[in-house]
Design an enzyme around this catalytic site. Sequence first.
Site, PDB file in Angstrom:
ATOM      1  N   ASP A   1      35.723 -80.617  57.808  1.00  0.00           N
ATOM      2  CA  ASP A   1      37.238 -81.246  56.857  1.00  0.00           C
ATOM      3  C   ASP A   1      36.281 -80.670  55.276  1.00  0.00           C
ATOM      4  OD1 ASP A   1      34.904 -82.784  55.886  1.00  0.00           O
ATOM      5  OD2 ASP A   1      36.069 -84.893  55.576  1.00  0.00           O
ATOM      6  N   HIS A   2      36.683 -80.350  54.300  1.00  0.00           N
ATOM      7  CA  HIS A   2      36.429 -80.349  53.393  1.00  0.00           C
ATOM      8  C   HIS A   2      34.834 -80.087  52.811  1.00  0.00           C
ATOM      9  CE1 HIS A   2      38.380 -84.097  52.286  1.00  0.00           C
ATOM     10  NE2 HIS A   2      37.301 -83.737  50.851  1.00  0.00           N
TER      11      HIS A   2
ATOM     12  N   HIS B   1      20.927 -90.041  77.171  1.00  0.00           N
ATOM     13  CA  HIS B   1      21.145 -91.052  77.010  1.00  0.00           C
ATOM     14  C   HIS B   1      22.686 -91.955  77.473  1.00  0.00           C
ATOM     15  CE1 HIS B   1      17.212 -94.090  76.773  1.00  0.00           C
ATOM     16  NE2 HIS B   1      16.934 -92.346  77.126  1.00  0.00           N
ATOM     17  N   ASN B   2      23.330 -90.791  76.429  1.00  0.00           N
ATOM     18  CA  ASN B   2      25.386 -91.043  76.934  1.00  0.00           C
ATOM     19  C   ASN B   2      26.038 -89.280  77.098  1.00  0.00           C
ATOM     20  OD1 ASN B   2      23.454 -91.975  73.442  1.00  0.00           O
ATOM     21  ND2 ASN B   2      24.622 -93.431  75.136  1.00  0.00           N
TER      22      ASN B   2
ATOM     23  N   GLY C   1      33.610 -90.151  59.701  1.00  0.00           N
ATOM     24  CA  GLY C   1      34.901 -90.326  60.470  1.00  0.00           C
ATOM     25  C   GLY C   1      35.284 -89.444  61.149  1.00  0.00           C
TER      26      GLY C   1
ATOM     27  N   ARG D   1      20.352 -93.962  86.157  1.00  0.00           N
ATOM     28  CA  ARG D   1      20.606 -95.171  85.493  1.00  0.00           C
ATOM     29  C   ARG D   1      21.482 -95.562  84.725  1.00  0.00           C
ATOM     30  NH1 ARG D   1      16.324 -94.503  82.623  1.00  0.00           N
ATOM     31  NH2 ARG D   1      15.823 -94.873  80.276  1.00  0.00           N
ATOM     32  N   HIS D   2      21.972 -94.315  83.637  1.00  0.00           N
ATOM     33  CA  HIS D   2      22.786 -93.691  82.961  1.00  0.00           C
ATOM     34  C   HIS D   2      24.181 -93.927  83.006  1.00  0.00           C
ATOM     35  CE1 HIS D   2      19.909 -93.608  79.529  1.00  0.00           C
ATOM     36  NE2 HIS D   2      18.741 -93.175  80.876  1.00  0.00           N
TER      37      HIS D   2
ATOM     38  N   CYS E   1      31.872 -83.438  58.526  1.00  0.00           N
ATOM     39  CA  CYS E   1      31.924 -84.261  57.602  1.00  0.00           C
ATOM     40  C   CYS E   1      31.137 -84.676  56.448  1.00  0.00           C
ATOM     41  CB  CYS E   1      33.440 -85.315  57.516  1.00  0.00           C
ATOM     42  SG  CYS E   1      32.848 -86.502  58.783  1.00  0.00           S
ATOM     43  N   GLY E   2      32.116 -85.784  55.511  1.00  0.00           N
ATOM     44  CA  GLY E   2      30.633 -86.239  54.677  1.00  0.00           C
ATOM     45  C   GLY E   2      29.932 -86.474  55.038  1.00  0.00           C
ATOM     46  N   THR E   3      30.388 -87.989  56.092  1.00  0.00           N
ATOM     47  CA  THR E   3      29.072 -88.701  56.705  1.00  0.00           C
ATOM     48  C   THR E   3      28.840 -88.513  58.389  1.00  0.00           C
ATOM     49  OG1 THR E   3      31.111 -90.052  56.955  1.00  0.00           O
ATOM     50  CG2 THR E   3      29.686 -90.648  55.068  1.00  0.00           C
ATOM     51  N   GLY E   4      30.078 -87.630  59.048  1.00  0.00           N
ATOM     52  CA  GLY E   4      30.191 -87.669  60.306  1.00  0.00           C
ATOM     53  C   GLY E   4      30.912 -89.042  60.791  1.00  0.00           C
TER      54      GLY E   4
ATOM     55  N   ARG F   1      26.973 -84.639  53.470  1.00  0.00           N
ATOM     56  CA  ARG F   1      26.221 -85.081  52.220  1.00  0.00           C
ATOM     57  C   ARG F   1      25.109 -86.172  52.897  1.00  0.00           C
ATOM     58  NH1 ARG F   1      33.320 -87.012  50.381  1.00  0.00           N
ATOM     59  NH2 ARG F   1      33.016 -85.292  49.372  1.00  0.00           N
TER      60      ARG F   1
END
Length: 151
Positions: free
Chosen positions: A8-9, A98-99, A70, A132-133, A65-68, A109
Amino acid sequence: MHIALAADHAGFALKEEVRRGLEKAGHRVEDFGPASEQRVDYPDFASAVARAVAGREVERGILVCGTGIGMAIAANKVAGVRAANCNDLFMAEMARRHNDANVLTLGARVIGSALAEAIVQAFVATPYDGGRHQDRLDKITALEDSPSTCS
Ligand code: RB5
């Protein structure tokens, strides 16, 4: 690796750096935008990358994005997507091992470009441990078809 990328911006400048780094490392990048720092809504860009990953048009997605946060919330609404917000190297490695995360989200940010580059490198290079994952990932996938309420 074939990778979809968007921001995003708030994440635009870091997205540009991430794209340059990926291309320099020989990856094929589909840039879903935006093309400037003009204000946009991150779900529009998260959904484009998430659908490209879920539809197997690309192997992985990266969203900034700003934090990741959203971007991760939005991308995880798309069935088949396992988006992980990783603003450090340990999280990126674990998200893959694991994921089997198929989308990485970054907070422009929160982290600098050198750390972002290292996180991206870990995300593309670290294999899934499997074993196992896998039962746990299958249970996550089953949630996509289960009712949202208790009744
Ligand atoms: C935009 O101001 C900001 O809210 C967005 O980039 C992101 O941080 C949301 O999670």
